[in-house]
Design a protein around this motif. Structure first.
Motif, PDB file in Angstrom:
ATOM      1  N   ARG A   1       1.457   6.810  -6.800  1.00 10.12           N
ATOM      2  CA  ARG A   1       0.302   7.649  -7.114  1.00 10.12           C
ATOM      3  C   ARG A   1       0.595   9.115  -6.808  1.00 10.12           C
ATOM      4  O   ARG A   1       0.353  10.001  -7.638  1.00 10.12           O
ATOM      5  N   ASP A   2       1.140   9.371  -5.616  1.00 10.73           N
ATOM      6  CA  ASP A   2       1.430  10.748  -5.221  1.00 10.73           C
ATOM      7  C   ASP A   2       2.476  11.388  -6.128  1.00 10.73           C
ATOM      8  O   ASP A   2       2.337  12.554  -6.512  1.00 10.73           O
TER       9      ASP A   2
ATOM     10  N   GLU B   1       0.876   4.005  -2.979  1.00 13.46           N
ATOM     11  CA  GLU B   1       0.534   5.391  -2.648  1.00 13.46           C
ATOM     12  C   GLU B   1       1.670   6.343  -3.038  1.00 13.46           C
ATOM     13  O   GLU B   1       1.415   7.447  -3.522  1.00 13.46           O
ATOM     14  N   GLN B   2       2.915   5.920  -2.850  1.00 12.43           N
ATOM     15  CA  GLN B   2       4.052   6.756  -3.242  1.00 12.43           C
ATOM     16  C   GLN B   2       4.053   7.008  -4.747  1.00 12.43           C
ATOM     17  O   GLN B   2       4.262   8.137  -5.192  1.00 12.43           O
TER      18      GLN B   2
ATOM     19  N   GLN C   1       0.828  -1.203   0.000  1.00 14.24           N
ATOM     20  CA  GLN C   1       0.000   0.000   0.000  1.00 14.24           C
ATOM     21  C   GLN C   1       0.865   1.258   0.000  1.00 14.24           C
ATOM     22  O   GLN C   1       0.580   2.212  -0.726  1.00 14.24           O
TER      23      GLN C   1
END
Length: 66
Positions: free
Chosen positions: A18-19, A15-16, A11
């Motif tokens: 995506r950001d 998330e990294q 996760q």
């Protein structure tokens, strides 16, 4: 390492990525090929971990996956 710890890493990696991509798109900043390669590795590893977790849940049942 326990499976739930692997899921947390997956996760985090997703998330990294995506950001980072969202920031690059918002600022019209190009992403160098080296960073894209690193991010693709994080996505691949994250998806593999999540697929393994889903397979484990299917083998043991939903109660033990919680």
């Amino acid at each position: 390492m326990p499976l739930d710890r692997h899921i947390q890493f997956a996760q985090l990696w997703l998330e990294q990525v995506r950001d980072h991509l969202a920031d690059a798109a918002a600022t019209s900043t190009p992403v160098p090929p080296e960073q894209l390669n690193i991010m693709s590795g994080k996505v691949a590893a994250g998806l593999q971990i999540l697929a393994e977790a889903a397979g484990e849940a299917a083998r043991t049942g939903p109660a033990s996956a919680a």
